[in-house]
Each structure stands twice: as C-alpha cells, then as structure tokens.
Design a protein around this motif. Structure first.
Motif, mmCIF file in Angstrom:
data_model
loop_
_atom_site.group_PDB
_atom_site.id
_atom_site.type_symbol
_atom_site.label_atom_id
_atom_site.label_comp_id
_atom_site.label_asym_id
_atom_site.label_seq_id
_atom_site.Cartn_x
_atom_site.Cartn_y
_atom_site.Cartn_z
ATOM 1 N N LEU A 61 0.802 -1.224 0.000
ATOM 2 C CA LEU A 61 0.000 0.000 0.000
ATOM 3 C C LEU A 61 0.831 1.269 0.000
ATOM 4 C CD1 LEU A 61 -2.689 -1.046 2.635
ATOM 5 C CD2 LEU A 61 -2.860 -1.152 0.128
ATOM 6 N N SER A 62 2.002 1.225 0.668
ATOM 7 C CA SER A 62 2.809 2.439 0.749
ATOM 8 C C SER A 62 4.225 2.113 1.195
ATOM 9 C CB SER A 62 2.186 3.443 1.732
ATOM 10 O OG SER A 62 2.210 2.924 3.055
ATOM 11 N N ALA A 63 5.087 3.109 1.057
ATOM 12 C CA ALA A 63 6.466 3.015 1.514
ATOM 13 C C ALA A 63 6.852 4.376 2.082
ATOM 14 C CB ALA A 63 7.385 2.639 0.357
ATOM 15 N N ALA A 64 7.791 4.372 3.025
ATOM 16 C CA ALA A 64 8.259 5.621 3.631
ATOM 17 C C ALA A 64 9.705 5.439 4.070
ATOM 18 C CB ALA A 64 7.389 5.993 4.831
ATOM 19 N N PRO A 124 16.958 2.861 5.933
ATOM 20 C CA PRO A 124 15.717 2.153 6.264
ATOM 21 C C PRO A 124 14.563 2.558 5.351
ATOM 22 C CG PRO A 124 16.082 3.937 7.807
ATOM 23 C CD PRO A 124 17.287 3.903 6.907
ATOM 24 N N LEU A 125 13.677 1.611 5.116
ATOM 25 C CA LEU A 125 12.478 1.837 4.325
ATOM 26 C C LEU A 125 11.368 1.033 4.988
ATOM 27 C CD1 LEU A 125 11.263 2.906 1.523
ATOM 28 C CD2 LEU A 125 11.733 0.592 0.689
ATOM 29 N N THR A 126 10.248 1.680 5.272
ATOM 30 C CA THR A 126 9.104 0.981 5.856
ATOM 31 C C THR A 126 8.087 0.697 4.764
ATOM 32 O OG1 THR A 126 9.438 2.050 7.993
ATOM 33 C CG2 THR A 126 7.271 1.076 7.597
ATOM 34 N N LEU A 127 7.753 -0.581 4.614
ATOM 35 C CA LEU A 127 6.754 -1.028 3.645
ATOM 36 C C LEU A 127 5.480 -1.368 4.408
ATOM 37 C CD1 LEU A 127 9.044 -3.497 1.684
ATOM 38 C CD2 LEU A 127 8.476 -1.145 1.038
ATOM 39 N N THR A 128 4.340 -0.923 3.902
ATOM 40 C CA THR A 128 3.068 -1.222 4.550
ATOM 41 C C THR A 128 2.186 -2.016 3.587
ATOM 42 O OG1 THR A 128 3.218 0.795 5.870
ATOM 43 C CG2 THR A 128 1.050 -0.263 5.730
ATOM 44 N N PHE A 129 1.762 -3.196 4.063
ATOM 45 C CA PHE A 129 0.944 -4.108 3.273
ATOM 46 C C PHE A 129 -0.476 -4.155 3.825
ATOM 47 C CE2 PHE A 129 5.302 -5.483 2.867
ATOM 48 C CZ PHE A 129 5.431 -5.705 1.508
#
Length: 154
Positions: A61-64, A124-129
């Motif tokens: 859904l997104s990345a940050a 770092p990269l945060t992935l949201t599923f």
C-alpha cells in the motif's frame, strides 16, 4: 577442527549477509536495493522481490523512508515507443506468486532525496501491506547504473 568450525562460521555469516531478506506475515521480501545517485540528484528508485507464500493475496500500500521527502509506488511501461512512469495506488502481490519490483517496471520512487545515495551505504524503508502490516527493511545502495543487485564478491 578449529579451521573446520571457523570455516563453517564464515560460510554461515556470508550466507546470512547475502540473504538480505525480511518477513512480513506470509510475504518474503528479498534484497531491497537502489542505485547510487550522481551528486545533486533528487530522485531514485528502490527495487526488491515480494514472494507471497500464502493462499491469500496481499497488496503493498505504501512506503516511507527518512532518506527522502516522499516514497511513491510507481509503474513503468512502454507506450508507442515512449517510456511512461505513473504513480499507482498499490502493488498487488497475488497468492503463491512472486512480484518483482525491478528497473523498467514496478518500483518505489524516492523523490526529494535528502542526500546523494552512495554505493555501499544503506537506509531504512518501511513497507506497509494490506494484510501483512508494516515492516522495516534496509535498502542497500549498489553501483551507479546497476541493473541488478550485486552478487557475492570473491
């Protein structure tokens, strides 16, 4: 015997270092990477593989990341001989399949880089599923112009 044990430990360490994989629910996230950028560049792309081992589909859904002002999900395609890049609302990860985010296709677009991406660094990269939730990964910076992540160095 000591040499045998040391050799086994070194081999294990090399395997773990090369793995560069993360788990989010039933998703295996493989080798998140990007290319080094030229001085002054403000954009970059992140590439990785998503292996869905479950019988249920998921969606990225997104990345940050703190490395850039924005991280957007994008697709690239050829239309009438012209490469087109578009932001997409989500990236589907069908059940029991692999989804590749790779140069020339689906990817995560970083805009407003806060500093150049230097080969050998990581961030770092945060992935949201949709189902697996959020997971933080570390993106390795490969050589400028790399077309795939670097393999083991001998």
């Amino acid at each position: 015997m000591k040499k045998l044990i040391l050799g086994a430990l070194l081999a294990l360490g090399a395997t773990l270092a090369l793995a560069h994989e993360y788990q989010a629910g039933n998703l295996l996230i493989g080798h998140p990477w990007t290319r080094a950028t030229a001085p002054g560049a403000t954009v970059g792309g992140v590439f990785l593989t998503l292996d869905n081992t479950a019988g249920e589909a998921d969606k990225l859904l997104s990345a940050a990341t703190p490395a850039a002002e924005r991280a957007e999900l994008h697709s690239m395609s050829m239309e009438n001989g012209v490469m087109k890049m578009r932001q997409v609302p989500a990236i589907d990860v069908p059940a029991k399949t692999k989804q590749a985010l790779a140069p020339g296709g689906l990817h995560i677009m970083l805009t407003g880089l806060k500093q150049p991406l230097k080969e050998g660094a990581s961030f770092p990269l945060t992935l949201t599923f949709e189902h697996a939730g959020a997971v933080q990964v570390h993106v390795k910076v490969e050589a400028l112009g790399a077309s795939a992540p670097a393999g083991p160095k001998h």
